[in-house]
Design a protein around this motif. Structure first.
Motif, PDB file in Angstrom:
ATOM      1  N   THR A 266       0.849  -1.195   0.000  1.00 52.65           N
ATOM      2  CA  THR A 266       0.000   0.000   0.000  1.00 52.65           C
ATOM      3  C   THR A 266       0.882   1.241   0.000  1.00 52.65           C
ATOM      4  O   THR A 266       1.863   1.320   0.744  1.00 52.65           O
ATOM      5  CB  THR A 266      -0.915   0.018   1.234  1.00 52.65           C
ATOM      6  OG1 THR A 266      -1.779  -1.127   1.185  1.00 52.65           O
ATOM      7  CG2 THR A 266      -1.768   1.276   1.258  1.00 52.65           C
ATOM      8  N   ARG A 267       0.531   2.223  -0.809  1.00 51.63           N
ATOM      9  CA  ARG A 267       1.344   3.451  -0.934  1.00 51.63           C
ATOM     10  C   ARG A 267       0.824   4.604  -0.087  1.00 51.63           C
ATOM     11  O   ARG A 267       1.608   5.404   0.416  1.00 51.63           O
ATOM     12  CB  ARG A 267       1.409   3.900  -2.400  1.00 51.63           C
ATOM     13  CG  ARG A 267       2.265   2.993  -3.276  1.00 51.63           C
ATOM     14  CD  ARG A 267       2.236   3.446  -4.727  1.00 51.63           C
ATOM     15  NE  ARG A 267       2.754   4.785  -4.911  1.00 51.63           N
ATOM     16  CZ  ARG A 267       4.049   5.063  -5.130  1.00 51.63           C
ATOM     17  NH1 ARG A 267       4.937   4.090  -5.171  1.00 51.63           N
ATOM     18  NH2 ARG A 267       4.452   6.297  -5.313  1.00 51.63           N
TER      19      ARG A 267
ATOM     20  N   ASP B  48      11.453  -4.919  -0.127  1.00 50.88           N
ATOM     21  CA  ASP B  48      10.367  -4.084  -0.615  1.00 50.88           C
ATOM     22  C   ASP B  48      10.871  -3.332  -1.835  1.00 50.88           C
ATOM     23  O   ASP B  48      11.895  -2.637  -1.775  1.00 50.88           O
ATOM     24  CB  ASP B  48       9.910  -3.098   0.459  1.00 50.88           C
ATOM     25  CG  ASP B  48       9.125  -3.778   1.567  1.00 50.88           C
ATOM     26  OD1 ASP B  48       8.658  -4.910   1.347  1.00 50.88           O
ATOM     27  OD2 ASP B  48       8.976  -3.177   2.651  1.00 50.88           O
ATOM     28  N   LEU B  49      10.149  -3.487  -2.954  1.00 51.33           N
ATOM     29  CA  LEU B  49      10.514  -2.828  -4.199  1.00 51.33           C
ATOM     30  C   LEU B  49       9.543  -1.695  -4.480  1.00 51.33           C
ATOM     31  O   LEU B  49       8.354  -1.780  -4.149  1.00 51.33           O
ATOM     32  CB  LEU B  49      10.489  -3.831  -5.355  1.00 51.33           C
ATOM     33  CG  LEU B  49      11.308  -5.115  -5.171  1.00 51.33           C
ATOM     34  CD1 LEU B  49      11.102  -6.039  -6.368  1.00 51.33           C
ATOM     35  CD2 LEU B  49      12.771  -4.815  -4.981  1.00 51.33           C
ATOM     36  N   ALA B  50      10.045  -0.639  -5.114  1.00 51.71           N
ATOM     37  CA  ALA B  50       9.204   0.509  -5.427  1.00 51.71           C
ATOM     38  C   ALA B  50       9.415   0.938  -6.868  1.00 51.71           C
ATOM     39  O   ALA B  50      10.542   0.964  -7.367  1.00 51.71           O
ATOM     40  CB  ALA B  50       9.521   1.679  -4.491  1.00 51.71           C
ATOM     41  N   SER B  51       8.301   1.266  -7.531  1.00 54.61           N
ATOM     42  CA  SER B  51       8.351   1.923  -8.828  1.00 54.61           C
ATOM     43  C   SER B  51       7.705   3.293  -8.652  1.00 54.61           C
ATOM     44  O   SER B  51       7.372   3.695  -7.536  1.00 54.61           O
ATOM     45  CB  SER B  51       7.603   1.110  -9.891  1.00 54.61           C
ATOM     46  OG  SER B  51       6.204   1.187  -9.692  1.00 54.61           O
ATOM     47  N   GLU B  52       7.511   3.999  -9.733  1.00 60.48           N
ATOM     48  CA  GLU B  52       6.905   5.327  -9.646  1.00 60.48           C
ATOM     49  C   GLU B  52       5.485   5.273  -9.095  1.00 60.48           C
ATOM     50  O   GLU B  52       5.027   6.215  -8.441  1.00 60.48           O
ATOM     51  CB  GLU B  52       6.884   5.981 -11.034  1.00 60.48           C
ATOM     52  CG  GLU B  52       6.417   7.422 -11.056  1.00 60.48           C
ATOM     53  CD  GLU B  52       7.470   8.396 -10.552  1.00 60.48           C
ATOM     54  OE1 GLU B  52       7.082   9.466 -10.070  1.00 60.48           O
ATOM     55  OE2 GLU B  52       8.670   8.083 -10.662  1.00 60.48           O
ATOM     56  N   THR B  53       4.790   4.159  -9.321  1.00 57.56           N
ATOM     57  CA  THR B  53       3.373   4.098  -8.960  1.00 57.56           C
ATOM     58  C   THR B  53       2.986   2.928  -8.061  1.00 57.56           C
ATOM     59  O   THR B  53       1.864   2.894  -7.563  1.00 57.56           O
ATOM     60  CB  THR B  53       2.501   4.017 -10.227  1.00 57.56           C
ATOM     61  OG1 THR B  53       2.860   2.837 -10.967  1.00 57.56           O
ATOM     62  CG2 THR B  53       2.695   5.244 -11.106  1.00 57.56           C
TER      63      THR B  53
ATOM     64  N   GLY C 134       1.699  -6.971 -14.972  1.00 52.91           N
ATOM     65  CA  GLY C 134       0.727  -5.896 -14.996  1.00 52.91           C
ATOM     66  C   GLY C 134       1.217  -4.572 -14.456  1.00 52.91           C
ATOM     67  O   GLY C 134       0.415  -3.715 -14.116  1.00 52.91           O
ATOM     68  N   VAL C 135       2.527  -4.375 -14.353  1.00 53.54           N
ATOM     69  CA  VAL C 135       3.048  -3.104 -13.867  1.00 53.54           C
ATOM     70  C   VAL C 135       4.052  -2.558 -14.866  1.00 53.54           C
ATOM     71  O   VAL C 135       4.655  -3.289 -15.638  1.00 53.54           O
ATOM     72  CB  VAL C 135       3.719  -3.264 -12.486  1.00 53.54           C
ATOM     73  CG1 VAL C 135       2.717  -3.672 -11.447  1.00 53.54           C
ATOM     74  CG2 VAL C 135       4.858  -4.266 -12.548  1.00 53.54           C
ATOM     75  N   ARG C 136       4.225  -1.247 -14.803  1.00 52.17           N
ATOM     76  CA  ARG C 136       5.157  -0.587 -15.705  1.00 52.17           C
ATOM     77  C   ARG C 136       6.147   0.251 -14.895  1.00 52.17           C
ATOM     78  O   ARG C 136       5.897   0.594 -13.754  1.00 52.17           O
ATOM     79  CB  ARG C 136       4.395   0.323 -16.685  1.00 52.17           C
ATOM     80  CG  ARG C 136       3.430  -0.422 -17.590  1.00 52.17           C
ATOM     81  CD  ARG C 136       2.695   0.548 -18.487  1.00 52.17           C
ATOM     82  NE  ARG C 136       1.761  -0.156 -19.358  1.00 52.17           N
ATOM     83  CZ  ARG C 136       0.945   0.463 -20.208  1.00 52.17           C
ATOM     84  NH1 ARG C 136       0.956   1.788 -20.298  1.00 52.17           N
ATOM     85  NH2 ARG C 136       0.128  -0.234 -20.972  1.00 52.17           N
ATOM     86  N   GLY C 137       7.221   0.616 -15.540  1.00 50.40           N
ATOM     87  CA  GLY C 137       8.183   1.487 -14.905  1.00 50.40           C
ATOM     88  C   GLY C 137       9.354   0.733 -14.311  1.00 50.40           C
ATOM     89  O   GLY C 137       9.340  -0.479 -14.157  1.00 50.40           O
TER      90      GLY C 137
END
Length: 247
Positions: free
Chosen positions: A34-35, A220-225, A204-207
């Protein structure tokens, strides 16, 4: 009045009213992916609930951390009365009453010293554009000490039986891993193909993905969204073990 809270509900849920599901696994997945959260504090002047939306960061031990400028309403409320609740929702634009969400109740405390600096660096790795406010002189990081959890996994899927321990990661024996966390992340960043390999099965994710935190149970990995949890196949407590596992 005591600040201690043991239950979310005065009357516990009846088991026959709840559909079978794995509340602990779901709660941990919600926590790590959750962001944003809804943060409710108690207004320092009138005592009414004051709600704000803010970003969620999670420490290696599973503790919730969030940012607050010292001049903000919710920061000043917390400094006057640390009782708060936060709600994590993953409806993603769908009917929120039919999707998974979790509310945590407890007390928030301002971090300082090395704990503040490390939490700020982890937050920065999760929210790439945060430097504009993280480096302000009145920046604060608050850690939530959880006293009660209410999990709603969708219609007829509820649990009030979880505790803070269900969300936590045991860090005993992992001192070297945590001490070298930033060095290890910098090492992996020098080899982008390695990160691509680690994230190749995320559909199903991009970036571009970045490693935000490392703990004995996973990354824990993070992308822009989006956030993603990469679980290890075995417990990892040293840098050497981690490098061997991911080689």
């Amino acid at each position: 009045m005591s600040h201690r809270m043991k239950l979310v509900r005065e009357t516990p849920l009846e088991q026959n009213e709840v559909e079978p599901f794995g509340p602990r696994d779901l709660a941990r997945r919600i926590l790590r992916t959750t962001r944003q959260i809804s943060l409710a504090t108690l207004d320092r002047n009138k005592g009414f609930p004051y709600s704000a939306v803010t970003n969620l960061s999670v420490e290696p031990d599973g503790a919730i951390v969030f940012y607050g400028a010292a001049i903000s309403h919710h920061s000043r409320n917390i400094m006057a009365d640390p009782r708060v609740s936060v709600t994590l929702s993953q409806s993603e634009g769908r009917d929120v009453l039919r999707d998974r969400r979790m509310t945590l109740i407890g007390t928030a405390h301002r971090l300082d010293g090395i704990a503040f600096e490390r939490a700020k660096n982890r937050y920065r790795r999760k929210f790439f554009r945060s430097s504009k406010y993280l480096d302000l002189a009145d920046s604060c990081m608050f850690k939530l000490n959880v006293e009660a959890i209410h999990l709603n996994g969708g219609p007829a899927r509820y649990s009030d039986s979880l505790s803070a321990e269900d969300l936590s990661v045991d860090l005993r024996g992992a001192e070297a891993l945590l001490e070298q966390e930033e060095t290890l992340i910098a090492h992996f960043e020098r080899f982008p193909n390695k990160i691509k390999m680690l994230t190749s099965d995320i559909n199903g994710v991009r970036g571009r993905w970045h490693i935000a935190t490392i703990d004995p149970e996973g990354m824990d990995l993070a992308s822009e969204t989006e956030f993603h949890r990469l679980s290890f196949s075995q417990r990892v407590t040293t840098p050497a073990t981690l490098l061997g596992l991911l080689s």
